[in-house]
Design an enzyme around this catalytic site. Structure first.
Site, PDB file in Angstrom:
ATOM      1  N   ASP A 253       2.987   3.771  -7.959  1.00  0.00           N
ATOM      2  CA  ASP A 253       3.740   3.398  -6.761  1.00  0.00           C
ATOM      3  C   ASP A 253       5.229   3.312  -7.020  1.00  0.00           C
ATOM      4  OD1 ASP A 253       3.183   1.052  -8.342  1.00  0.00           O
ATOM      5  OD2 ASP A 253       3.824  -0.189  -6.651  1.00  0.00           O
TER       6      ASP A 253
ATOM      7  N   GLU B 107       2.071  -1.756  -8.569  1.00  0.00           N
ATOM      8  CA  GLU B 107       2.784  -2.505  -9.602  1.00  0.00           C
ATOM      9  C   GLU B 107       4.021  -3.184  -9.032  1.00  0.00           C
ATOM     10  OE1 GLU B 107       5.731  -3.077 -12.948  1.00  0.00           O
ATOM     11  OE2 GLU B 107       5.917  -1.934 -11.087  1.00  0.00           O
TER      12      GLU B 107
END
Length: 381
Positions: free
Chosen positions: A80, A141
């Site tokens: 991400d 994350e």
């Protein structure tokens, strides 16, 4: 072991231009599955963590069996990116990559992903013997490490690894603090501020007295504390009834972490307990609710530990000088270390991350790939 610089660059651009903001990583996950399938991965596993994280895909664990009789290791990256992350267009100026300026670039953490992929391509196309390798690629994350938190550590066979996720280059993070998040709700009593202010209990002023005695900022070489947000009140003519506060404490020392957390909670509890109604007309008393939760545990790796000695030995074989640092932030490595999986953080070359000025240089990604190859093969040249 010849690294194809242009192939690495092309793959990095493709990764960056495949949008993957937090909780919307599916397209880059599909791309990674295709790439690792073409590299004949022995296993490509996707977990069901999306039921917990709210992402549109799960974490990936990709395994290559290897043929050297060496302990397996893993390399970890996250899929991400932070916003603005949609419609990324990469601008290459020489060997420097940036976005065109309206979005982030995504080198956090796609520079790490690109190096992992090029590492395996070099190993495969040259039939190079290597140790068993795993690639642990997480979602979400950037919004609290929640992909790594939702990953079952039993999926990872290796006991040691490296998170490729830090700014700068030729840098290894060996220590990172634990973080406690503190959510505070302070309840007062609403009243009309012009007609009957004495009937109310001003939650903002009660909170302000507590905040004034809270530890804040850098407290010592290992510990920081911060009052990060405060929200409350409805209008200037209403005595504010409720205030919500978000605070945090970070420390490399668990005892200090616990002590400073207690100091902050005690400041609010004691302020509420000792509140006095000087008018004698208040329609109630203040109260406070405090929620403390550990966001991630301490990460602490000594230079003598095998996981650090391995990367040091690999760098030495490449005449690469590494620096070792203590970090102040958290990453997936904190979560893995908390599960007993010794994990160091390796910088990938990215700079100005979480901004539209983000950039990375091709040579840094090439050198990162060389370092991964050296650890995969334990080359001595």
């Amino acid at each position: 072991m010849e690294i194809d610089r242009e192939r690495l660059a092309k793959n990095f651009i493709e990764l960056c231009e495949t949008d993957s903001p937090s909780r919307h990583e599916k397209q880059v996950s599909l791309l990674l599955k295709d790439i690792f399938t073409s590299l004949q991965a022995d296993e490509i596993l996707e977990d069901a963590s999306n039921a917990i994280t709210g992402s549109d895909c799960g974490n990936l664990v990709i395994r290559f069996a290897g043929s050297l009789d060496l302990d397996p290791i893993f390399f970890s990256c996250h899929m991400d990116t932070v916003e603005p992350a949609r419609g990324v267009e990469v601008l290459r100026t020489g060997d420097v990559f940036t976005s065109k300026g309206e979005t982030i670039l995504g080198s956090d953490d796609k520079s790490g992903l690109a190096a992992c992929i090029e590492c395996m391509r070099v190993l495969k196309e040259n039939n190079i013997l290597h140790r068993p390798l795993e690639f642990v690629i997480t979602t979400c994350e950037e919004i609290g490490l929640i992909g790594a938190k939702a990953l079952d550590p039993a999926m990872i066979r290796a006991k040691e690894g490296y998170a490729l996720d830090s700014t700068g280059f030729a840098k290894v993070i060996t220590h990172a603090p634990a973080l406690n998040r503190i959510d505070i709700t302070l309840q007062g009593v609403a009243a009309h501020a012009g007609l009957h202010p004495e009937w109310g209990v001003n939650a903002i002023t009660v909170a302000a007295k507590a905040i004034a005695v809270c530890p804040c900022g850098r407290l010592d070489d290992e510990t920081t504390a911060n009052i990060g947000t405060i929200q409350g009140g409805m209008a200037s003519n209403i005595v504010p009834e409720t205030v919500t506060i978000q605070a945090e404490v970070r420390s490399h020392n668990q005892q200090r972490l616990d002590a400073v957390t207690r100091e902050i909670t005690a400041a609010f509890e004691q302020t509420v307990a000792t509140w006095k109604d000087h008018t004698g007309q208040a329609k109630g008393t203040p109260s406070v609710q405090i929620d403390v939760r550990e966001d991630f545990p301490i990460m602490a790796l000594e230079k003598e530990s095998p996981v650090i000695q391995r990367v040091a030995k690999a760098a030495e074989s490449l005449s690469m000088h590494l620096v070792y640092e203590k970090g102040g932030g958290g990453s997936d490595a904190n979560i893995f270390n908390g599960h007993g999986l010794a994990t160091a953080i390796i910088a990938t070359g990215m700079t100005n991350v979480h901004s539209t000025n983000e950039q990375v240089e091709l040579q840094d990604m090439v050198d990162l790939t060389r370092l991964l190859l050296a650890m995969a093969t334990e080359q001595q040249s």
